[in-house]
Design a protein around this motif. Structure first.
Motif, PDB file in Angstrom:
ATOM      1  N   ALA A 674       0.820  -1.204   0.000  1.00 34.03           N
ATOM      2  CA  ALA A 674       0.000   0.000   0.000  1.00 34.03           C
ATOM      3  C   ALA A 674       0.856   1.256   0.000  1.00 34.03           C
ATOM      4  CB  ALA A 674      -0.935  -0.010   1.208  1.00 34.03           C
ATOM      5  N   VAL A 675       1.967   1.224   0.728  1.00 31.56           N
ATOM      6  CA  VAL A 675       2.873   2.379   0.746  1.00 31.56           C
ATOM      7  C   VAL A 675       3.447   2.620  -0.638  1.00 31.56           C
ATOM      8  CG1 VAL A 675       5.056   3.256   1.647  1.00 31.56           C
ATOM      9  CG2 VAL A 675       3.431   2.155   3.180  1.00 31.56           C
ATOM     10  N   LEU A 676       3.890   1.554  -1.285  1.00 34.21           N
ATOM     11  CA  LEU A 676       4.516   1.699  -2.597  1.00 34.21           C
ATOM     12  C   LEU A 676       3.507   2.103  -3.666  1.00 34.21           C
ATOM     13  CD1 LEU A 676       6.964  -1.327  -2.498  1.00 34.21           C
ATOM     14  CD2 LEU A 676       7.508   1.087  -2.199  1.00 34.21           C
ATOM     15  N   SER A 677       2.227   1.862  -3.414  1.00 31.64           N
ATOM     16  CA  SER A 677       1.222   2.332  -4.363  1.00 31.64           C
ATOM     17  C   SER A 677       1.025   3.839  -4.272  1.00 31.64           C
ATOM     18  CB  SER A 677      -0.116   1.631  -4.088  1.00 31.64           C
ATOM     19  OG  SER A 677      -0.723   2.144  -2.914  1.00 31.64           O
ATOM     20  N   GLY A 678       1.567   4.450  -3.228  1.00 30.05           N
ATOM     21  CA  GLY A 678       1.424   5.887  -3.037  1.00 30.05           C
ATOM     22  C   GLY A 678       0.105   6.282  -2.422  1.00 30.05           C
ATOM     23  N   SER A 679      -0.679   5.321  -1.953  1.00 34.93           N
ATOM     24  CA  SER A 679      -2.027   5.602  -1.487  1.00 34.93           C
ATOM     25  C   SER A 679      -2.061   5.742   0.026  1.00 34.93           C
ATOM     26  CB  SER A 679      -2.974   4.482  -1.914  1.00 34.93           C
ATOM     27  OG  SER A 679      -4.226   4.633  -1.293  1.00 34.93           O
ATOM     28  N   ILE A 681      -5.170   6.063   1.415  1.00 36.09           N
ATOM     29  CA  ILE A 681      -6.413   5.371   1.740  1.00 36.09           C
ATOM     30  C   ILE A 681      -6.162   3.890   1.991  1.00 36.09           C
ATOM     31  CG2 ILE A 681      -8.779   4.953   1.016  1.00 36.09           C
ATOM     32  CD1 ILE A 681      -8.553   7.244  -0.886  1.00 36.09           C
ATOM     33  N   ALA A 682      -5.363   3.245   1.136  1.00 30.05           N
ATOM     34  CA  ALA A 682      -5.084   1.824   1.313  1.00 30.05           C
ATOM     35  C   ALA A 682      -4.354   1.574   2.627  1.00 30.05           C
ATOM     36  CB  ALA A 682      -4.262   1.304   0.133  1.00 30.05           C
ATOM     37  N   CYS A 683      -3.399   2.453   2.972  1.00 26.99           N
ATOM     38  CA  CYS A 683      -2.682   2.315   4.247  1.00 26.99           C
ATOM     39  C   CYS A 683      -3.649   2.468   5.421  1.00 26.99           C
ATOM     40  CB  CYS A 683      -1.561   3.349   4.346  1.00 26.99           C
ATOM     41  SG  CYS A 683      -0.250   3.155   3.126  1.00 26.99           S
ATOM     42  N   ALA A 684      -4.487   3.499   5.355  1.00 24.28           N
ATOM     43  CA  ALA A 684      -5.430   3.735   6.448  1.00 24.28           C
ATOM     44  C   ALA A 684      -6.397   2.561   6.592  1.00 24.28           C
ATOM     45  CB  ALA A 684      -6.192   5.030   6.199  1.00 24.28           C
ATOM     46  N   TYR A 685      -6.845   2.011   5.484  1.00 21.89           N
ATOM     47  CA  TYR A 685      -7.794   0.898   5.539  1.00 21.89           C
ATOM     48  C   TYR A 685      -7.179  -0.323   6.223  1.00 21.89           C
ATOM     49  CZ  TYR A 685     -11.171  -2.575   3.946  1.00 21.89           C
ATOM     50  OH  TYR A 685     -12.105  -3.578   3.897  1.00 21.89           O
ATOM     51  N   LEU A 686      -5.917  -0.611   5.911  1.00 25.81           N
ATOM     52  CA  LEU A 686      -5.241  -1.740   6.552  1.00 25.81           C
ATOM     53  C   LEU A 686      -5.046  -1.494   8.038  1.00 25.81           C
ATOM     54  CD1 LEU A 686      -2.586  -2.556   3.809  1.00 25.81           C
ATOM     55  CD2 LEU A 686      -4.514  -3.995   4.491  1.00 25.81           C
ATOM     56  N   THR A 702      10.528  -0.882   7.425  1.00 30.54           N
ATOM     57  CA  THR A 702       9.130  -0.792   7.844  1.00 30.54           C
ATOM     58  C   THR A 702       8.361   0.055   6.831  1.00 30.54           C
ATOM     59  OG1 THR A 702       9.480   1.209   9.143  1.00 30.54           O
ATOM     60  CG2 THR A 702       9.868  -0.905  10.248  1.00 30.54           C
ATOM     61  N   PRO A 703       7.029   0.072   6.914  1.00 34.80           N
ATOM     62  CA  PRO A 703       6.268   0.982   6.047  1.00 34.80           C
ATOM     63  C   PRO A 703       6.709   2.435   6.203  1.00 34.80           C
ATOM     64  CG  PRO A 703       4.800  -0.638   7.000  1.00 34.80           C
ATOM     65  CD  PRO A 703       6.137  -0.863   7.633  1.00 34.80           C
ATOM     66  N   LEU A 704       7.100   2.826   7.394  1.00 30.52           N
ATOM     67  CA  LEU A 704       7.558   4.201   7.602  1.00 30.52           C
ATOM     68  C   LEU A 704       8.857   4.456   6.833  1.00 30.52           C
ATOM     69  CD1 LEU A 704       7.168   6.918   8.966  1.00 30.52           C
ATOM     70  CD2 LEU A 704       8.368   6.021  10.975  1.00 30.52           C
ATOM     71  N   HIS A 705       9.739   3.454   6.768  1.00 32.60           N
ATOM     72  CA  HIS A 705      10.957   3.583   5.957  1.00 32.60           C
ATOM     73  C   HIS A 705      10.597   3.870   4.497  1.00 32.60           C
ATOM     74  CE1 HIS A 705      13.245   1.538   9.245  1.00 32.60           C
ATOM     75  NE2 HIS A 705      14.252   2.226   8.752  1.00 32.60           N
ATOM     76  N   VAL A 716       3.460   9.394   5.949  1.00 31.62           N
ATOM     77  CA  VAL A 716       4.259   9.565   7.161  1.00 31.62           C
ATOM     78  C   VAL A 716       3.389  10.132   8.282  1.00 31.62           C
ATOM     79  CG1 VAL A 716       6.217  10.795   8.180  1.00 31.62           C
ATOM     80  CG2 VAL A 716       6.419   9.808   5.896  1.00 31.62           C
ATOM     81  N   CYS A 717       2.560  11.132   7.968  1.00 30.23           N
ATOM     82  CA  CYS A 717       1.627  11.677   8.966  1.00 30.23           C
ATOM     83  C   CYS A 717       0.741  10.569   9.530  1.00 30.23           C
ATOM     84  CB  CYS A 717       0.755  12.763   8.343  1.00 30.23           C
ATOM     85  SG  CYS A 717       1.603  14.298   7.985  1.00 30.23           S
ATOM     86  N   LEU A 718       0.207   9.746   8.641  1.00 31.58           N
ATOM     87  CA  LEU A 718      -0.673   8.672   9.071  1.00 31.58           C
ATOM     88  C   LEU A 718       0.048   7.707   9.996  1.00 31.58           C
ATOM     89  CD1 LEU A 718      -3.410   7.147   8.726  1.00 31.58           C
ATOM     90  CD2 LEU A 718      -2.322   5.924   6.835  1.00 31.58           C
ATOM     91  N   PHE A 719       1.263   7.279   9.640  1.00 33.97           N
ATOM     92  CA  PHE A 719       1.991   6.310  10.453  1.00 33.97           C
ATOM     93  C   PHE A 719       2.375   6.886  11.805  1.00 33.97           C
ATOM     94  CE2 PHE A 719       3.476   4.326   6.216  1.00 33.97           C
ATOM     95  CZ  PHE A 719       2.309   3.574   6.157  1.00 33.97           C
ATOM     96  N   LEU A 720       2.746   8.167  11.845  1.00 28.83           N
ATOM     97  CA  LEU A 720       3.098   8.776  13.133  1.00 28.83           C
ATOM     98  C   LEU A 720       1.867   8.879  14.027  1.00 28.83           C
ATOM     99  CD1 LEU A 720       5.627  11.578  12.104  1.00 28.83           C
ATOM    100  CD2 LEU A 720       6.089   9.320  13.052  1.00 28.83           C
ATOM    101  N   LYS A 721       0.703   9.151  13.443  1.00 31.75           N
ATOM    102  CA  LYS A 721      -0.512   9.182  14.244  1.00 31.75           C
ATOM    103  C   LYS A 721      -0.827   7.808  14.819  1.00 31.75           C
ATOM    104  CE  LYS A 721      -3.188  11.302  11.202  1.00 31.75           C
ATOM    105  NZ  LYS A 721      -4.389  11.918  10.608  1.00 31.75           N
ATOM    106  N   TYR A 722      -0.442   6.731  14.128  1.00 35.73           N
ATOM    107  CA  TYR A 722      -0.662   5.377  14.607  1.00 35.73           C
ATOM    108  C   TYR A 722       0.527   4.846  15.402  1.00 35.73           C
ATOM    109  CZ  TYR A 722      -5.072   4.533  12.212  1.00 35.73           C
ATOM    110  OH  TYR A 722      -6.392   4.556  11.832  1.00 35.73           O
ATOM    111  N   LYS A 723       1.416   5.751  15.874  1.00 35.84           N
ATOM    112  CA  LYS A 723       2.518   5.411  16.781  1.00 35.84           C
ATOM    113  C   LYS A 723       3.556   4.506  16.131  1.00 35.84           C
ATOM    114  CE  LYS A 723       0.254   7.595  19.994  1.00 35.84           C
ATOM    115  NZ  LYS A 723       0.615   8.966  20.390  1.00 35.84           N
TER     116      LYS A 723
END
Length: 798
Positions: A674-679, A681-686, A702-705, A716-723
């Motif tokens: 999902a990260v490599l797709s640039g999306s 929404i897909a990351c948030a859904y997972l 990791t996905p953050l990498h 990156v904003c999304l992943f930081l919000k999810y700790k």
């Protein structure tokens, strides 16, 4: 000096009373210790006349220690300090006063310690015995079965008698403490005064010094007389206090402020295997239910921190009387009152508190809406929400309007009733309030319920709901519903509604099985074009979103997080070389395509590659795998890489593991794809469906990498919000911050550094937390970056 413990608190035996009682007992212990120290020093002074002067100095020092018991009594403390100073001045003349010390000082102080303090100890012993007996009777009363009225009456009579006895013993004990605390003032001062008079008369050498002290002595004598009178008044008052025992009852306090305040004892059943019952002091205030122990622990435990999501049910099963259950989406608690009256008070108060909490939020929401001068929020029969002006207060209403305009979202996904103002953010559906209650009971691992009106929504969650919706999700979960199955309806019973929802989302009885999909592919069931029916390959359609240019979307509708809810879906224009090799692009063999509309149709790989086609048009799918290898895990992985949420939803319904590593793709997980797709929404859904955020691929990334390396600020904003843990190193020893600095991604560097600063502030000894500031900054970055959040990465080696 009046009593510090209120008499009603004594009779209620509240934790506050126990705390103050412990403090008073400690003060008496300290008083006894210091007075015993004085007695010991004076005895030594008499027995060792040769060292009398030195012992007299120690005696003065011990009096300084005694003065600590009167820090909260400035009158006594001032007089005591002056007396001690006078003793120090006269110390050189006191070499022949041993007899006076023995006859005056030791006699009075010893009598005070052995008689008065001992009397308090005896009262304490009686209080502790009756307290234990009272607790035992309360427990026995709570355990009497409801079907034994004779035993109930017997226990209640015993309880009434022991409660009355407990009240009298409690008052006796508290009164003895008050008398002792009052008596010690004049006893000690009067003893010292007598001792000082004896010393003055005995030593002619100190006559001049004592002459100067005579006015002070006279004033102090008058004060001591007043203290005695005050002590007699206290003794009379505490004698009359026993009349309150027969009139005492548990009290319910209603606060005059905005919220209801209730406090009292309830029995609480533990959640362990033994199901034991413990008596705790419960508080109800500020829309929270809190309890604490009576003694030994001053900390409070929050049982329920938001009463809006709770319901109250009576417990009719079991032998215990006066029981009720508090049910929330994730847990439940069974409590027991001491009587039917207290049962009614607690259940009524809890019901009112729940209603007040919900009404307060609704009133606040309606108040904000009414202040909008240019628009208001209206709901008609078709659940259409009117447009509102472009300001901060109207963003949520525009979000509601756009989500409800999606196909199927104007009715509840499960019972088809109108006004579906609740949502399951991980399933991507809207529902009515009745169905939302059933979804809450399923647990958050099945359905995470939020209110469209009451809760705040993050942009990525809004996008997930807008991307899926009731029509898409029902195509999956209601694919094959037998005619004999009773569906939920608007006015159906609670049991029928619960059975339908559990069959649909928990048991997944109506989905299209993976075996049926494979059979359909192998047998060529979907023959919509002139291509061979036996097809061995399958792919997943990639999605590209471009903003529509309709009148609605162009009318001042560019707020971050809301602007792209009405986007059109088109084939993706960017390539992912890790999933689509160049060799397959010109392959003219037919393949099956998993589309965003959940259809499976044949297509010819490379059939669009005519002259003039762009590279974007050629690379419109992810996969090209054998049909025999199709399973839910690989389908989820490919759909995540294709940013195809409907197919992702279908894969999860088929039982896909969100944390499945693809051994053929460097041990990457769906979240990596999902990260490599640039999306976003897909990351948030997972993540909403429980995907682990710190999983590492074969290269330790990791996905953050990956999001950092590709410069996806919104991800990156999304992943930081999810700790997400930004301190994990890949196989090259790099952390996301060093990657961002190397790639010169300024926004990402700022976010990662702010998150590290937030960690340092949170872990510092000073206790200062920067969480609120960090969340605000991340939210601002999110709203800015979401305008361009669906940009695809460049064609690099992933």
């Amino acid at each position: 000096m009046g009593p510090k413990i209120e008499l009603y608190e004594c009779l209620r035996d509240s934790p506050k009373f126990r705390l103050l009682l412990d403090q008073e007992e400690q003060r008496i212990d300290h008083l006894e210790q210091r007075m015993e120290k004085i007695l010991k020093v004076c005895t030594s002074m008499i027995e060792t006349g040769k060292t009398y002067v030195g012992q007299q100095s120690l005696f003065a020092n011990s009096l300084w220690d005694l003065s600590a018991s009167f820090r909260d009594d400035p009158d006594v403390l001032s007089a005591l300090n002056k007396l001690i100073h006078s003793l120090q001045e006269m110390n050189k003349f006191h070499t022949t006063l041993l007899d006076q010390v023995s006859r005056i000082f030791l006699k009075n102080i010893s009598s005070f310690v052995k008689k008065d303090i001992k009397a308090v100890r005896d009262y304490k012993s009686h209080f502790e015995d009756i307290s234990k007996e009272y607790d035992n009777v309360l427990v026995r009363n709570s355990q009497v079965p409801r079907n034994k009225p004779q035993e109930v009456e017997e226990v209640q009579n015993i309880l009434f008698a022991i409660k009355s006895c407990f009240g009298h013993q409690t008052l006796n004990y508290v009164n003895s403490i008050y008398v002792l605390q009052s008596k010690k003032r004049h006893e000690i001062l009067s003893t010292l005064l007598s001792y000082m008079h004896a010393r003055t008369a005995y030593y002619h050498q100190g006559e001049d010094l004592c002459h100067d002290l005579q006015p002070f002595f006279r004033s102090l004598a008058n004060e001591i007389g007043n203290m005695r009178d005050e002590t007699r008044k206290i003794e009379k008052e505490v004698e009359d206090s026993h009349k309150l025992v027969s009139n005492s009852e548990d009290t319910v306090v209603q606060n005059g402020n905005k919220s209801l305040k209730l406090e009292g004892y309830l029995f609480k059943r533990t959640s362990n295997a033994f199901k034991t019952w413990n008596r705790r002091w419960f508080y109800l205030f500020d829309n929270k239910l809190v309890y604490r122990r009576r003694t030994g622990d001053e900390s409070e435990t929050i049982m329920e921190d938001d009463l809006r999501i709770c319901t109250i049910k009576p417990v009719t099963e079991g032998d215990r009387r006066f029981c009720f259950e508090i049910v929330s989406p994730s847990k439940s608690h069974i409590l027991q009152a001491d009587s039917e009256e207290m049962y009614n008070i607690w259940t009524d108060a809890l019901q009112k508190a729940i209603g007040n909490a919900i009404q307060m939020v609704l009133n606040k929401s309606q108040g904000e809406s009414s202040n909008d001068q240019n628009s208001c929020f209206r709901t008609n029969d078709s659940s259409h929400l009117s447009r509102v002006d472009n300001n901060n207060k109207s963003q949520k209403m525009r979000m509601l309007e756009k989500i409800l305009r999606h196909p199927g979202n104007n009715l509840c996904a499960d019972c088809k009733s109108p006004n579906p103002y609740w949502a399951s953010i991980n399933l991507g559906i809207l529902m009515c309030i009745e169905c939302s209650g059933v979804h809450r009971s399923l647990g958050v691992h099945y359905s995470k319920v939020r209110s469209l009106k009451l809760d705040d929504w993050e942009p990525e969650v809004i996008k997930v709901i807008a991307e899926l919706g009731n029509s898409v999700v029902n195509k999956i979960y209601e694919y094959n519903v037998p005619k004999e199955v009773q569906r939920a309806s608007e006015y159906c019973s609670g049991t029928q509604r619960e059975e339908w929802i559990k069959s649909k989302y928990v048991d997944k009885k109506f989905i299209k099985k993976i075996e049926d999909i494979q059979s359909e592919l192998l047998n060529g069931a979907s023959d919509e074009s002139n291509v061979p029916t036996r097809i061995r390959k399958w792919v997943v359609e990639k999605i590209r979103r471009t903003p529509t240019h309709s009148r609605e979307s162009s009318d001042k509708d560019s707020d971050a997080g809301f602007s792209d809810l009405g986007e059109d879906k088109k084939s993706d224009s960017m390539s992912l070389s890790s999933f689509n090799e160049d060799a397959t692009r010109n392959d003219t063999r037919p393949v099956w395509l998993f589309g965003s509309d959940l259809s499976i149709k044949p297509m010819i790989r490379g059939q669009s590659e005519k002259e003039g086609d762009t590279e974007e048009e050629k690379d419109s799918a992810v996969g090209d795998d054998d049909v025999s290898s199709l399973d839910s895990n690989i389908l989820l992985y490919k759909a995540s890489a294709a940013d195809n949420l409907p197919v992702m939803c279908q894969a999860l319904a088929l039982g896909a593991d969100k944390n499945w590593p693809n051994r053929k793709e460097r041990d990457r997980y769906p979240l990596h794809g999902a990260v490599l797709s640039g999306s976003v929404i897909a990351c948030a859904y997972l993540l909403l469906n429980g995907a682990k955020i710190n999983v590492q691929d074969q290269n330790g990334r990791t996905p953050l990498h990956l999001a950092t390396r590709e410069g996806h600020t919104a991800q990156v904003c999304l992943f930081l919000k999810y700790k997400a843990d930004q301190h994990i190193e890949d196989e090259e020893g790099k952390v996301p911050l060093s990657m961002a600095e190397q790639k010169e991604h300024a926004d990402i560097v700022t976010l990662l550094r702010l998150e590290r600063l937030n960690e340092e502030m949170r872990d510092s000894e000073s206790g200062v937390s920067g969480s609120d500031m960090f969340i605000d900054v991340v939210r601002d970055f999110s709203r800015l970056s979401y305008l361009n959040s669906e940009q695809r990465p460049s064609n690099t080696d992933h």
